[in-house]
Write a protein that holds these residues in place. Structure first.
Motif, short mmCIF file in Angstrom:
data_model
loop_
_atom_site.label_atom_id
_atom_site.label_comp_id
_atom_site.label_asym_id
_atom_site.label_seq_id
_atom_site.Cartn_x
_atom_site.Cartn_y
_atom_site.Cartn_z
N ALA A 331 0.77 -1.24 -0.08
CA ALA A 331 0.00 -0.12 -0.05
C ALA A 331 1.07 1.11 0.04
O ALA A 331 1.79 1.46 1.00
N VAL A 332 0.69 2.28 -0.78
CA VAL A 332 1.37 3.36 -1.15
C VAL A 332 0.42 4.34 -0.69
O VAL A 332 -0.60 4.86 -1.24
N MET A 333 0.74 5.23 0.61
CA MET A 333 -0.40 5.83 1.33
C MET A 333 0.37 7.26 1.80
O MET A 333 0.55 7.16 2.99
N PRO A 334 0.40 8.12 1.09
CA PRO A 334 1.01 9.44 1.25
C PRO A 334 0.40 10.27 2.31
O PRO A 334 0.81 11.16 2.90
N ALA A 335 -0.95 9.79 2.59
CA ALA A 335 -1.74 10.53 3.48
C ALA A 335 -1.47 9.92 5.00
O ALA A 335 -2.10 10.72 5.88
N ILE A 336 -0.81 8.98 4.99
CA ILE A 336 -0.79 8.21 6.68
C ILE A 336 0.44 8.95 7.06
O ILE A 336 1.43 8.83 6.88
N THR A 337 0.21 9.60 8.26
CA THR A 337 1.09 10.26 8.80
C THR A 337 1.19 9.93 10.23
O THR A 337 2.34 10.30 11.10
N LEU A 338 0.41 8.94 10.80
CA LEU A 338 0.59 8.47 12.06
C LEU A 338 0.49 7.00 11.99
O LEU A 338 0.59 6.56 10.93
N ALA A 339 0.43 6.52 13.11
CA ALA A 339 0.46 4.91 13.11
C ALA A 339 -0.76 4.21 12.48
O ALA A 339 -1.84 5.11 12.53
N TRP A 340 -0.52 3.13 11.64
CA TRP A 340 -1.63 2.64 10.80
C TRP A 340 -1.59 1.29 11.00
O TRP A 340 -1.28 0.32 10.40
N PRO A 341 -2.16 0.76 12.51
CA PRO A 341 -2.34 -0.77 12.66
C PRO A 341 -3.32 -1.38 11.83
O PRO A 341 -3.16 -2.64 11.67
N GLU A 342 -4.11 -0.76 11.40
CA GLU A 342 -5.18 -1.61 10.54
C GLU A 342 -4.62 -2.09 9.20
O GLU A 342 -5.03 -3.17 8.66
N ALA A 343 -3.44 -1.65 8.98
CA ALA A 343 -2.57 -2.13 7.51
C ALA A 343 -2.32 -3.66 7.81
O ALA A 343 -2.54 -4.53 6.93
N LEU A 344 -2.34 -4.25 9.21
CA LEU A 344 -1.85 -5.61 9.46
C LEU A 344 -3.10 -6.47 9.07
O LEU A 344 -2.86 -7.63 9.11
N ARG A 345 -4.36 -5.78 9.06
CA ARG A 345 -5.53 -6.73 8.78
C ARG A 345 -5.99 -6.58 7.26
O ARG A 345 -6.70 -7.09 6.91
N MET A 346 -5.16 -5.69 6.54
CA MET A 346 -5.72 -5.61 5.23
C MET A 346 -5.08 -6.52 3.99
O MET A 346 -5.30 -6.52 2.83
N GLY A 347 -3.93 -7.37 4.45
CA GLY A 347 -3.19 -8.02 3.72
C GLY A 347 -2.26 -7.47 2.95
O GLY A 347 -1.54 -8.03 1.86
N PHE A 348 -1.29 -6.51 3.39
CA PHE A 348 -0.35 -5.83 2.71
C PHE A 348 1.10 -6.34 3.31
O PHE A 348 1.19 -6.21 4.68
N ASP A 349 1.95 -6.71 2.44
CA ASP A 349 3.21 -7.15 2.95
C ASP A 349 4.18 -5.98 3.26
O ASP A 349 4.82 -5.86 4.41
N THR A 350 3.76 -4.84 2.40
CA THR A 350 4.47 -3.39 2.81
C THR A 350 3.71 -2.31 2.71
O THR A 350 2.79 -2.21 1.89
N VAL A 351 3.91 -1.28 3.47
CA VAL A 351 3.27 -0.11 3.62
C VAL A 351 4.23 1.08 3.52
O VAL A 351 5.20 1.25 4.24
#
Length: 543
Positions: A331-351
Protein backbone atom coordinates in the motif's frame (compact mmCIF):
# COMPACT_ATOMS: atom_id res chain seq x y z
CA UNK A 1 -39.08 52.12 29.76
CA UNK A 2 -36.82 51.43 32.73
CA UNK A 3 -39.56 49.97 34.92
CA UNK A 4 -40.61 47.74 32.03
CA UNK A 5 -37.03 46.67 31.28
CA UNK A 6 -36.65 45.59 34.87
CA UNK A 7 -40.06 43.97 35.13
CA UNK A 8 -40.82 40.29 35.30
CA UNK A 9 -42.80 40.55 32.08
CA UNK A 10 -39.73 41.81 30.23
CA UNK A 11 -37.56 39.09 31.72
CA UNK A 12 -40.22 36.56 30.73
CA UNK A 13 -40.18 37.77 27.12
CA UNK A 14 -36.38 37.72 26.92
CA UNK A 15 -36.20 34.26 28.50
CA UNK A 16 -38.96 32.87 26.27
CA UNK A 17 -37.38 34.30 23.10
CA UNK A 18 -33.93 32.97 24.01
CA UNK A 19 -35.37 29.52 24.62
CA UNK A 20 -37.31 29.75 21.36
CA UNK A 21 -34.19 30.66 19.41
CA UNK A 22 -32.28 27.67 20.80
CA UNK A 23 -35.06 25.16 20.17
CA UNK A 24 -35.89 26.49 16.69
CA UNK A 25 -32.44 25.70 15.28
CA UNK A 26 -32.87 22.65 12.99
CA UNK A 27 -30.58 19.65 12.63
CA UNK A 28 -30.29 20.02 8.86
CA UNK A 29 -28.08 22.55 7.13
CA UNK A 30 -30.69 22.89 4.38
CA UNK A 31 -33.28 24.12 6.89
CA UNK A 32 -31.06 26.74 8.53
CA UNK A 33 -32.33 29.57 6.31
CA UNK A 34 -35.90 28.92 7.46
CA UNK A 35 -34.99 28.06 11.05
CA UNK A 36 -37.16 30.64 12.77
CA UNK A 37 -40.19 30.05 10.59
CA UNK A 38 -40.58 26.57 12.07
CA UNK A 39 -42.36 26.40 15.41
CA UNK A 40 -40.63 24.23 18.05
CA UNK A 41 -43.44 22.46 19.87
CA UNK A 42 -41.24 21.72 22.89
CA UNK A 43 -40.90 25.45 23.44
CA UNK A 44 -44.64 25.71 24.09
CA UNK A 45 -44.55 22.60 26.29
CA UNK A 46 -41.65 23.86 28.41
CA UNK A 47 -42.83 27.47 28.78
CA UNK A 48 -46.43 26.54 29.55
CA UNK A 49 -45.39 23.76 31.97
CA UNK A 50 -43.17 26.15 33.94
CA UNK A 51 -45.92 28.80 33.98
CA UNK A 52 -48.52 26.29 35.17
CA UNK A 53 -46.22 24.68 37.79
CA UNK A 54 -43.60 27.31 38.66
CA UNK A 55 -42.82 25.57 41.95
CA UNK A 56 -41.33 22.73 39.91
CA UNK A 57 -38.44 25.07 39.08
CA UNK A 58 -38.52 27.46 42.04
CA UNK A 59 -38.43 24.83 44.76
CA UNK A 60 -36.41 22.21 42.91
CA UNK A 61 -33.44 23.72 41.06
CA UNK A 62 -32.38 20.21 40.06
CA UNK A 63 -35.33 20.06 37.67
CA UNK A 64 -34.20 23.24 35.90
CA UNK A 65 -30.61 21.98 35.83
CA UNK A 66 -31.63 18.63 34.36
CA UNK A 67 -33.88 20.27 31.76
CA UNK A 68 -31.10 22.69 30.84
CA UNK A 69 -28.69 19.78 30.38
CA UNK A 70 -31.16 17.98 28.11
CA UNK A 71 -31.67 21.10 25.97
CA UNK A 72 -27.90 21.55 25.67
CA UNK A 73 -27.50 17.88 24.68
CA UNK A 74 -30.16 18.22 21.98
CA UNK A 75 -28.46 21.38 20.73
CA UNK A 76 -25.15 19.51 20.50
CA UNK A 77 -26.82 16.67 18.57
CA UNK A 78 -28.27 19.17 16.10
CA UNK A 79 -24.90 20.91 15.72
CA UNK A 80 -23.02 17.69 15.02
CA UNK A 81 -25.71 16.63 12.54
CA UNK A 82 -25.22 19.89 10.65
CA UNK A 83 -21.43 19.44 10.73
CA UNK A 84 -21.64 15.83 9.52
CA UNK A 85 -24.15 16.60 6.79
CA UNK A 86 -21.98 19.45 5.58
CA UNK A 87 -18.73 17.49 5.54
CA UNK A 88 -19.75 13.84 5.02
CA UNK A 89 -23.31 14.07 3.65
CA UNK A 90 -24.81 12.01 6.48
CA UNK A 91 -26.07 12.67 10.02
CA UNK A 92 -24.13 11.79 13.15
CA UNK A 93 -24.42 8.33 14.69
CA UNK A 94 -23.11 8.11 18.25
CA UNK A 95 -22.65 4.32 18.02
CA UNK A 96 -20.20 4.46 15.12
CA UNK A 97 -18.91 8.01 14.78
CA UNK A 98 -17.39 8.86 18.16
CA UNK A 99 -13.92 8.16 16.74
CA UNK A 100 -14.36 11.26 14.56
CA UNK A 101 -14.03 13.43 17.66
CA UNK A 102 -10.50 12.16 18.22
CA UNK A 103 -9.73 12.33 14.50
CA UNK A 104 -10.95 15.92 14.37
CA UNK A 105 -8.82 16.86 17.36
CA UNK A 106 -5.79 15.27 15.69
CA UNK A 107 -6.39 17.32 12.54
CA UNK A 108 -6.91 20.47 14.61
CA UNK A 109 -3.74 19.81 16.61
CA UNK A 110 -1.76 19.31 13.41
CA UNK A 111 -3.16 22.55 11.99
CA UNK A 112 -2.93 24.99 14.91
CA UNK A 113 -0.78 23.24 17.53
CA UNK A 114 -1.39 21.55 20.89
CA UNK A 115 -1.78 24.73 22.97
CA UNK A 116 -4.27 26.31 20.58
CA UNK A 117 -6.22 23.03 20.37
CA UNK A 118 -6.43 22.89 24.17
CA UNK A 119 -7.71 26.47 24.15
CA UNK A 120 -10.37 25.55 21.59
CA UNK A 121 -11.51 22.65 23.79
CA UNK A 122 -11.72 24.90 26.84
CA UNK A 123 -13.64 27.56 24.94
CA UNK A 124 -16.05 24.94 23.57
CA UNK A 125 -16.65 23.62 27.09
CA UNK A 126 -17.24 27.16 28.37
CA UNK A 127 -19.65 27.80 25.50
CA UNK A 128 -21.70 24.72 26.37
CA UNK A 129 -21.69 25.65 30.04
CA UNK A 130 -22.73 29.18 29.12
CA UNK A 131 -25.62 27.93 27.00
CA UNK A 132 -26.72 25.61 29.79
CA UNK A 133 -26.51 28.38 32.37
CA UNK A 134 -28.46 30.76 30.10
CA UNK A 135 -31.21 28.13 29.72
CA UNK A 136 -31.26 27.65 33.50
CA UNK A 137 -31.66 31.40 34.05
CA UNK A 138 -34.38 31.52 31.39
CA UNK A 139 -36.34 28.77 33.13
CA UNK A 140 -35.97 30.56 36.49
CA UNK A 141 -37.16 33.82 34.93
CA UNK A 142 -40.24 32.13 33.47
CA UNK A 143 -40.96 30.48 36.82
CA UNK A 144 -40.81 33.87 38.54
CA UNK A 145 -44.00 34.95 36.76
CA UNK A 146 -47.21 34.39 38.77
CA UNK A 147 -50.37 33.74 36.80
CA UNK A 148 -53.90 34.37 37.94
CA UNK A 149 -56.22 31.38 38.28
CA UNK A 150 -58.04 31.84 35.00
CA UNK A 151 -54.82 32.55 33.12
CA UNK A 152 -53.20 29.49 34.63
CA UNK A 153 -56.16 27.36 33.55
CA UNK A 154 -55.83 28.71 30.03
CA UNK A 155 -52.11 27.94 30.07
CA UNK A 156 -52.88 24.40 31.22
CA UNK A 157 -55.24 23.93 28.26
CA UNK A 158 -52.50 25.23 25.95
CA UNK A 159 -50.00 22.85 27.58
CA UNK A 160 -52.30 19.88 26.94
CA UNK A 161 -52.76 20.92 23.30
CA UNK A 162 -48.99 21.35 22.83
CA UNK A 163 -48.35 17.91 24.33
CA UNK A 164 -50.89 16.29 22.00
CA UNK A 165 -49.43 18.06 18.96
CA UNK A 166 -45.94 16.97 20.00
CA UNK A 167 -47.14 13.39 20.25
CA UNK A 168 -48.69 13.58 16.78
CA UNK A 169 -45.56 15.15 15.26
CA UNK A 170 -43.24 12.61 16.86
CA UNK A 171 -45.51 9.79 15.76
CA UNK A 172 -45.55 11.14 12.22
CA UNK A 173 -41.73 11.11 12.20
CA UNK A 174 -41.71 7.49 13.35
CA UNK A 175 -44.54 6.41 11.02
CA UNK A 176 -46.83 5.48 13.91
CA UNK A 177 -50.38 4.36 13.13
CA UNK A 178 -51.84 6.88 15.58
CA UNK A 179 -50.28 9.89 13.84
CA UNK A 180 -51.56 9.97 10.26
CA UNK A 181 -51.51 13.78 10.01
CA UNK A 182 -48.30 15.70 9.37
CA UNK A 183 -47.80 19.08 11.04
CA UNK A 184 -46.11 21.48 8.61
CA UNK A 185 -44.03 24.27 10.03
CA UNK A 186 -43.00 22.46 13.22
CA UNK A 187 -39.46 21.80 14.44
CA UNK A 188 -39.88 19.22 17.14
CA UNK A 189 -36.62 18.53 18.99
CA UNK A 190 -37.72 15.19 20.38
CA UNK A 191 -37.79 14.05 16.76
CA UNK A 192 -34.04 14.72 16.64
CA UNK A 193 -33.52 12.55 19.71
CA UNK A 194 -35.76 9.82 18.29
CA UNK A 195 -33.85 9.81 15.02
CA UNK A 196 -30.50 9.53 16.83
CA UNK A 197 -31.80 6.63 18.94
CA UNK A 198 -33.17 4.91 15.84
CA UNK A 199 -29.85 5.32 14.01
CA UNK A 200 -27.97 3.88 16.97
CA UNK A 201 -30.33 0.92 17.16
CA UNK A 202 -29.91 0.24 13.45
CA UNK A 203 -26.13 0.48 13.78
CA UNK A 204 -26.08 -2.17 16.51
CA UNK A 205 -28.25 -4.47 14.39
CA UNK A 206 -26.06 -3.84 11.34
CA UNK A 207 -22.95 -4.78 13.30
CA UNK A 208 -24.50 -8.08 14.33
CA UNK A 209 -25.63 -8.87 10.78
CA UNK A 210 -22.28 -7.83 9.36
CA UNK A 211 -20.45 -10.25 11.62
CA UNK A 212 -22.57 -13.12 10.34
CA UNK A 213 -22.01 -12.20 6.68
CA UNK A 214 -18.30 -11.57 7.12
CA UNK A 215 -17.83 -15.08 8.46
CA UNK A 216 -18.87 -16.53 5.11
CA UNK A 217 -16.16 -16.07 2.49
CA UNK A 218 -16.13 -18.49 -0.46
CA UNK A 219 -12.54 -17.52 -1.33
CA UNK A 220 -11.01 -17.63 2.14
CA UNK A 221 -8.77 -20.64 1.52
CA UNK A 222 -7.98 -20.14 -2.18
CA UNK A 223 -4.33 -19.92 -3.25
CA UNK A 224 -4.84 -20.16 -7.00
CA UNK A 225 -6.49 -16.86 -7.91
CA UNK A 226 -5.57 -14.16 -10.45
CA UNK A 227 -3.58 -16.60 -12.59
CA UNK A 228 -4.88 -14.92 -15.76
CA UNK A 229 -2.64 -11.91 -15.00
CA UNK A 230 0.13 -13.86 -16.76
CA UNK A 231 3.00 -12.44 -14.74
CA UNK A 232 1.81 -8.81 -14.77
CA UNK A 233 1.52 -6.34 -11.91
CA UNK A 234 -1.92 -5.23 -10.72
CA UNK A 235 -2.19 -1.62 -9.52
CA UNK A 236 -5.23 -0.06 -7.88
CA UNK A 237 -5.03 3.76 -7.86
CA UNK A 238 -7.58 5.79 -5.89
CA UNK A 239 -8.09 9.39 -6.96
CA UNK A 240 -9.29 11.35 -3.94
CA UNK A 241 -12.77 12.95 -4.24
CA UNK A 242 -13.14 11.89 -7.90
CA UNK A 243 -16.82 11.22 -8.43
CA UNK A 244 -19.69 11.32 -10.87
CA UNK A 245 -19.73 15.11 -10.64
CA UNK A 246 -16.65 15.14 -12.89
CA UNK A 247 -18.79 13.75 -15.71
CA UNK A 248 -22.32 14.99 -14.91
CA UNK A 249 -21.76 18.46 -13.44
CA UNK A 250 -21.04 21.04 -16.19
CA UNK A 251 -18.83 22.95 -13.74
CA UNK A 252 -16.30 20.12 -13.96
CA UNK A 253 -17.15 18.12 -17.07
CA UNK A 254 -15.84 20.85 -19.36
CA UNK A 255 -12.38 20.29 -17.86
CA UNK A 256 -12.31 16.65 -16.78
CA UNK A 257 -13.94 14.99 -19.81
CA UNK A 258 -11.41 16.48 -22.27
CA UNK A 259 -8.60 15.41 -19.92
CA UNK A 260 -9.96 11.86 -19.96
CA UNK A 261 -10.29 11.96 -23.75
CA UNK A 262 -6.67 13.09 -24.18
CA UNK A 263 -5.46 10.40 -21.78
CA UNK A 264 -7.49 7.79 -23.64
CA UNK A 265 -5.68 8.67 -26.88
CA UNK A 266 -2.27 8.47 -25.17
CA UNK A 267 -3.08 5.13 -23.58
CA UNK A 268 -4.26 3.69 -26.90
CA UNK A 269 -1.02 4.80 -28.49
CA UNK A 270 0.84 2.99 -25.70
CA UNK A 271 -1.00 -0.24 -26.54
CA UNK A 272 -3.58 -0.19 -23.72
CA UNK A 273 -7.26 -1.10 -23.85
CA UNK A 274 -9.73 0.60 -21.51
CA UNK A 275 -13.17 0.00 -20.05
CA UNK A 276 -15.04 2.27 -17.66
CA UNK A 277 -17.94 1.71 -15.28
CA UNK A 278 -19.57 3.25 -12.23
CA UNK A 279 -19.30 2.09 -8.61
CA UNK A 280 -21.51 3.39 -5.81
CA UNK A 281 -19.26 4.35 -2.92
CA UNK A 282 -20.33 3.68 0.68
CA UNK A 283 -19.34 7.21 1.69
CA UNK A 284 -19.32 10.79 0.42
CA UNK A 285 -17.38 13.88 1.37
CA UNK A 286 -14.64 11.99 3.21
CA UNK A 287 -13.56 8.84 5.07
CA UNK A 288 -11.85 7.32 2.04
CA UNK A 289 -10.84 4.21 3.96
CA UNK A 290 -14.50 3.12 4.00
CA UNK A 291 -14.38 2.93 0.20
CA UNK A 292 -10.98 1.20 0.25
CA UNK A 293 -12.29 -1.39 2.70
CA UNK A 294 -15.54 -1.93 0.79
CA UNK A 295 -13.83 -2.52 -2.56
CA UNK A 296 -11.13 -4.80 -1.17
CA UNK A 297 -13.34 -6.90 1.12
CA UNK A 298 -16.57 -7.04 -0.86
CA UNK A 299 -18.43 -5.96 2.27
CA UNK A 300 -20.18 -2.61 2.48
CA UNK A 301 -18.43 -0.63 5.21
CA UNK A 302 -20.47 2.55 5.57
CA UNK A 303 -19.10 3.62 8.95
CA UNK A 304 -16.19 3.08 11.30
CA UNK A 305 -17.79 0.29 13.30
CA UNK A 306 -18.55 -1.76 10.19
CA UNK A 307 -15.03 -1.07 8.95
CA UNK A 308 -13.65 -2.31 12.27
CA UNK A 309 -15.90 -5.36 12.15
CA UNK A 310 -14.65 -6.13 8.64
CA UNK A 311 -11.03 -5.92 9.77
CA UNK A 312 -11.71 -8.12 12.79
CA UNK A 313 -13.55 -10.75 10.74
CA UNK A 314 -12.14 -13.63 8.71
CA UNK A 315 -13.11 -11.94 5.46
CA UNK A 316 -10.28 -12.03 2.94
CA UNK A 317 -9.55 -8.83 1.05
CA UNK A 318 -8.29 -8.75 -2.52
CA UNK A 319 -4.82 -8.22 -1.06
CA UNK A 320 -5.06 -11.23 1.26
CA UNK A 321 -6.10 -13.35 -1.70
CA UNK A 322 -3.36 -11.98 -3.94
CA UNK A 323 -0.84 -12.60 -1.16
CA UNK A 324 -1.95 -16.21 -0.85
CA UNK A 325 -1.79 -16.60 -4.63
CA UNK A 326 1.86 -15.56 -4.89
CA UNK A 327 1.79 -11.77 -5.36
CA UNK A 328 3.78 -9.19 -3.37
CA UNK A 329 1.23 -6.78 -1.88
CA UNK A 330 1.85 -3.20 -0.86
CA UNK A 331 0.00 0.00 0.00
CA UNK A 332 1.35 3.41 -1.01
CA UNK A 333 -0.36 5.85 1.35
CA UNK A 334 0.99 9.42 1.29
CA UNK A 335 -1.84 10.60 3.56
CA UNK A 336 -0.79 8.32 6.43
CA UNK A 337 1.25 10.37 8.91
CA UNK A 338 0.41 8.47 12.12
CA UNK A 339 0.48 4.82 13.13
CA UNK A 340 -1.75 2.65 10.91
CA UNK A 341 -2.28 -0.66 12.72
CA UNK A 342 -5.24 -1.50 10.46
CA UNK A 343 -2.73 -2.22 7.67
CA UNK A 344 -1.85 -5.48 9.41
CA UNK A 345 -5.42 -6.66 8.80
CA UNK A 346 -5.64 -5.59 5.16
CA UNK A 347 -3.20 -8.08 3.64
CA UNK A 348 -0.27 -5.78 2.80
CA UNK A 349 3.30 -7.07 2.89
CA UNK A 350 4.64 -3.52 2.76
CA UNK A 351 3.23 -0.08 3.57
CA UNK A 352 4.82 3.11 2.28
CA UNK A 353 3.37 5.90 4.43
CA UNK A 354 4.15 9.60 4.05
CA UNK A 355 7.53 9.51 5.80
CA UNK A 356 8.59 6.40 3.84
CA UNK A 357 8.22 8.19 0.50
CA UNK A 358 11.13 10.58 1.28
CA UNK A 359 9.43 13.71 -0.04
CA UNK A 360 11.73 16.70 0.57
CA UNK A 361 9.43 19.46 -0.68
CA UNK A 362 6.92 21.65 1.12
CA UNK A 363 3.47 20.21 1.92
CA UNK A 364 0.41 21.56 0.14
CA UNK A 365 -1.42 22.45 3.36
CA UNK A 366 -2.97 19.17 4.58
CA UNK A 367 -1.77 17.32 1.46
CA UNK A 368 1.66 15.91 2.29
CA UNK A 369 2.99 15.66 -1.28
CA UNK A 370 1.83 16.00 -4.91
CA UNK A 371 0.47 12.95 -6.70
CA UNK A 372 3.11 13.11 -9.40
CA UNK A 373 5.83 12.78 -6.77
CA UNK A 374 4.08 9.80 -5.15
CA UNK A 375 3.81 8.00 -8.48
CA UNK A 376 7.36 8.89 -9.44
CA UNK A 377 8.97 7.78 -6.18
CA UNK A 378 7.21 4.67 -4.87
CA UNK A 379 8.68 2.03 -7.19
CA UNK A 380 12.28 2.66 -6.16
CA UNK A 381 11.27 2.48 -2.49
CA UNK A 382 9.64 -0.95 -2.60
CA UNK A 383 11.98 -3.76 -1.50
CA UNK A 384 13.35 -6.05 -4.17
CA UNK A 385 11.02 -8.98 -4.71
CA UNK A 386 10.71 -11.62 -7.42
CA UNK A 387 6.93 -11.73 -7.09
CA UNK A 388 4.55 -9.69 -9.22
CA UNK A 389 3.04 -6.68 -7.48
CA UNK A 390 -0.53 -6.27 -6.32
CA UNK A 391 -0.66 -2.65 -5.14
CA UNK A 392 -2.99 -0.06 -3.66
CA UNK A 393 -2.03 3.59 -4.19
CA UNK A 394 -4.20 6.29 -2.58
CA UNK A 395 -3.46 9.66 -4.16
CA UNK A 396 -4.26 12.83 -2.19
CA UNK A 397 -3.64 15.97 -4.27
CA UNK A 398 -7.39 16.24 -4.86
CA UNK A 399 -8.16 16.13 -1.12
CA UNK A 400 -9.79 19.19 0.44
CA UNK A 401 -8.96 22.04 0.90
CA UNK A 402 -7.74 21.92 -2.76
CA UNK A 403 -5.40 24.85 -2.12
CA UNK A 404 -2.87 25.22 -3.64
CA UNK A 405 -2.88 22.94 -6.69
CA UNK A 406 0.43 21.68 -8.17
CA UNK A 407 1.06 21.49 -11.88
CA UNK A 408 2.37 18.63 -13.97
CA UNK A 409 6.07 18.74 -14.90
CA UNK A 410 8.35 16.44 -16.89
CA UNK A 411 8.56 13.16 -14.98
CA UNK A 412 12.33 13.22 -15.26
CA UNK A 413 12.41 16.50 -13.30
CA UNK A 414 10.46 15.31 -10.24
CA UNK A 415 13.55 14.40 -8.19
CA UNK A 416 13.13 14.69 -4.40
CA UNK A 417 10.02 16.84 -4.75
CA UNK A 418 11.51 20.25 -3.98
CA UNK A 419 10.72 21.28 -7.56
CA UNK A 420 7.06 21.56 -6.45
CA UNK A 421 7.80 24.20 -3.79
CA UNK A 422 6.99 26.99 -6.23
CA UNK A 423 3.33 25.91 -6.06
CA UNK A 424 3.22 24.73 -2.45
CA UNK A 425 3.57 28.27 -1.11
CA UNK A 426 1.63 30.09 -3.83
CA UNK A 427 -1.82 31.67 -3.89
CA UNK A 428 -4.32 32.45 -1.17
CA UNK A 429 -4.51 30.16 1.88
CA UNK A 430 -7.59 28.00 2.53
CA UNK A 431 -8.94 30.49 5.09
CA UNK A 432 -9.31 33.02 2.27
CA UNK A 433 -10.42 30.70 -0.53
CA UNK A 434 -13.07 28.97 1.57
CA UNK A 435 -14.95 32.22 2.14
CA UNK A 436 -16.17 31.93 -1.45
CA UNK A 437 -17.87 28.67 -2.45
CA UNK A 438 -17.37 29.39 -6.14
CA UNK A 439 -13.61 29.61 -5.57
CA UNK A 440 -13.72 26.33 -3.63
CA UNK A 441 -15.46 24.61 -6.54
CA UNK A 442 -12.94 26.01 -9.00
CA UNK A 443 -10.04 24.80 -6.86
CA UNK A 444 -11.67 21.36 -6.69
CA UNK A 445 -11.99 21.34 -10.50
CA UNK A 446 -8.29 22.06 -10.93
CA UNK A 447 -7.17 19.61 -8.22
CA UNK A 448 -9.07 16.65 -9.67
CA UNK A 449 -7.84 17.52 -13.14
CA UNK A 450 -4.25 17.45 -11.87
CA UNK A 451 -4.84 14.10 -10.17
CA UNK A 452 -6.32 12.62 -13.35
CA UNK A 453 -3.37 13.80 -15.39
CA UNK A 454 -0.91 12.35 -12.87
CA UNK A 455 -2.60 8.95 -12.52
CA UNK A 456 -3.35 8.41 -16.20
CA UNK A 457 0.01 9.84 -17.25
CA UNK A 458 1.75 7.37 -14.94
CA UNK A 459 -0.23 4.49 -16.46
CA UNK A 460 0.79 5.53 -19.98
CA UNK A 461 4.47 5.56 -18.92
CA UNK A 462 4.56 1.99 -17.67
CA UNK A 463 6.23 0.08 -20.49
CA UNK A 464 5.57 -3.28 -18.81
CA UNK A 465 1.79 -2.78 -19.20
CA UNK A 466 0.36 -3.72 -15.78
CA UNK A 467 -3.36 -4.06 -15.21
CA UNK A 468 -4.63 -0.81 -13.69
CA UNK A 469 -7.84 -0.16 -11.80
CA UNK A 470 -8.07 3.63 -11.44
CA UNK A 471 -11.12 4.92 -9.59
CA UNK A 472 -12.54 7.55 -7.31
CA UNK A 473 -13.04 6.85 -3.64
CA UNK A 474 -16.07 9.10 -3.10
CA UNK A 475 -17.82 12.25 -4.21
CA UNK A 476 -16.71 15.57 -2.64
CA UNK A 477 -18.91 17.36 -0.10
CA UNK A 478 -22.42 18.04 -1.37
CA UNK A 479 -22.05 21.75 -2.04
CA UNK A 480 -18.97 20.99 -4.18
CA UNK A 481 -20.37 17.95 -6.01
CA UNK A 482 -23.54 19.78 -6.96
CA UNK A 483 -25.36 16.52 -7.75
CA UNK A 484 -27.09 13.90 -5.61
CA UNK A 485 -25.02 10.78 -6.20
CA UNK A 486 -22.43 8.57 -4.54
CA UNK A 487 -21.26 7.05 -7.81
CA UNK A 488 -17.58 7.17 -8.77
CA UNK A 489 -15.95 6.33 -12.12
CA UNK A 490 -13.81 3.21 -12.30
CA UNK A 491 -11.39 2.62 -15.19
CA UNK A 492 -9.95 -0.77 -16.11
CA UNK A 493 -6.76 -0.16 -18.11
CA UNK A 494 -4.37 -2.82 -19.36
CA UNK A 495 -3.23 -5.02 -22.22
CA UNK A 496 -6.13 -5.76 -24.60
CA UNK A 497 -6.07 -9.49 -23.85
CA UNK A 498 -6.51 -8.83 -20.13
CA UNK A 499 -9.15 -6.10 -20.43
CA UNK A 500 -11.10 -8.41 -22.77
CA UNK A 501 -11.55 -10.85 -19.87
CA UNK A 502 -13.88 -8.29 -18.27
CA UNK A 503 -16.07 -7.90 -21.36
CA UNK A 504 -19.00 -9.53 -19.56
CA UNK A 505 -19.13 -6.60 -17.16
CA UNK A 506 -20.78 -4.49 -19.83
CA UNK A 507 -18.66 -1.43 -19.10
CA UNK A 508 -18.13 1.27 -21.71
CA UNK A 509 -15.00 1.18 -23.88
CA UNK A 510 -12.64 4.07 -23.20
CA UNK A 511 -12.36 6.38 -20.18
CA UNK A 512 -15.59 8.41 -20.32
CA UNK A 513 -18.66 6.67 -18.87
CA UNK A 514 -22.18 7.73 -19.79
CA UNK A 515 -25.67 7.47 -18.36
CA UNK A 516 -26.13 3.94 -19.76
CA UNK A 517 -22.91 2.58 -18.26
CA UNK A 518 -23.73 -0.04 -15.58
CA UNK A 519 -23.63 1.05 -11.94
CA UNK A 520 -22.44 -1.51 -9.38
CA UNK A 521 -22.37 -1.26 -5.63
CA UNK A 522 -18.68 -0.94 -4.76
CA UNK A 523 -18.90 -4.08 -2.62
CA UNK A 524 -19.70 -6.16 -5.74
CA UNK A 525 -16.35 -5.41 -7.36
CA UNK A 526 -14.19 -7.89 -5.40
CA UNK A 527 -16.00 -11.04 -6.52
CA UNK A 528 -16.42 -9.80 -10.11
CA UNK A 529 -12.69 -9.10 -10.31
CA UNK A 530 -11.80 -12.52 -8.89
CA UNK A 531 -14.05 -14.32 -11.38
CA UNK A 532 -12.80 -12.40 -14.40
CA UNK A 533 -9.10 -12.97 -13.75
CA UNK A 534 -9.02 -16.47 -12.21
CA UNK A 535 -9.33 -19.51 -14.46
CA UNK A 536 -10.07 -21.74 -11.46
CA UNK A 537 -13.34 -19.93 -10.78
CA UNK A 538 -16.34 -21.09 -12.78
CA UNK A 539 -19.20 -18.65 -12.65
CA UNK A 540 -21.70 -19.76 -10.05
CA UNK A 541 -19.61 -22.63 -8.65
CA UNK A 542 -17.95 -20.58 -5.92
CA UNK A 543 -21.06 -19.32 -4.19
Amino acid sequence: MKPFLGSRVFRLLVAALALYALLAVPSSKDALAAAFTRFPLEWAVIVLAVLVWPSMVRATPAVAIALSAVIVLVSVLKAVDIAMLTSLNRPFNAVVDMFLVRAGLNVLQGSIGTAATALVIVLAALLLFGIGFAVYLALRSIAAVTLAGATRALAAVGLLAALLLSLVDLGQARGAWWAPVDLPGTAINSRVVAEHLARGKRAVADLQAFGAVAALDPYADRTDLFDRMAGRDVIFIYIESYGRSSIDNPLYAGTHVPTLARAEARLKSAGYAMQTGWLTSPTAGGQSWLAHGTLASGLKTTDQSLYGAMLASDRQSLFHLAQASGFRTAAVMPAITLAWPEALRMGFDTVLAARDLNYAGQPFNWVTMPDQYTLSAFEALLPEDARDDFLQIALISSHAPWVPVPQMIDWEDVGDGTVFDRWATSGDPPAVVWRDRDRVRDQYRMAVDYALEAALGYAARRADAPLFVILGDHQPAGFVAGIESRDVPVHLIGPPELVALAAAWGWRDGLVPDADTPVWPMEDFRDQFIRAFSTSIVLGSDM
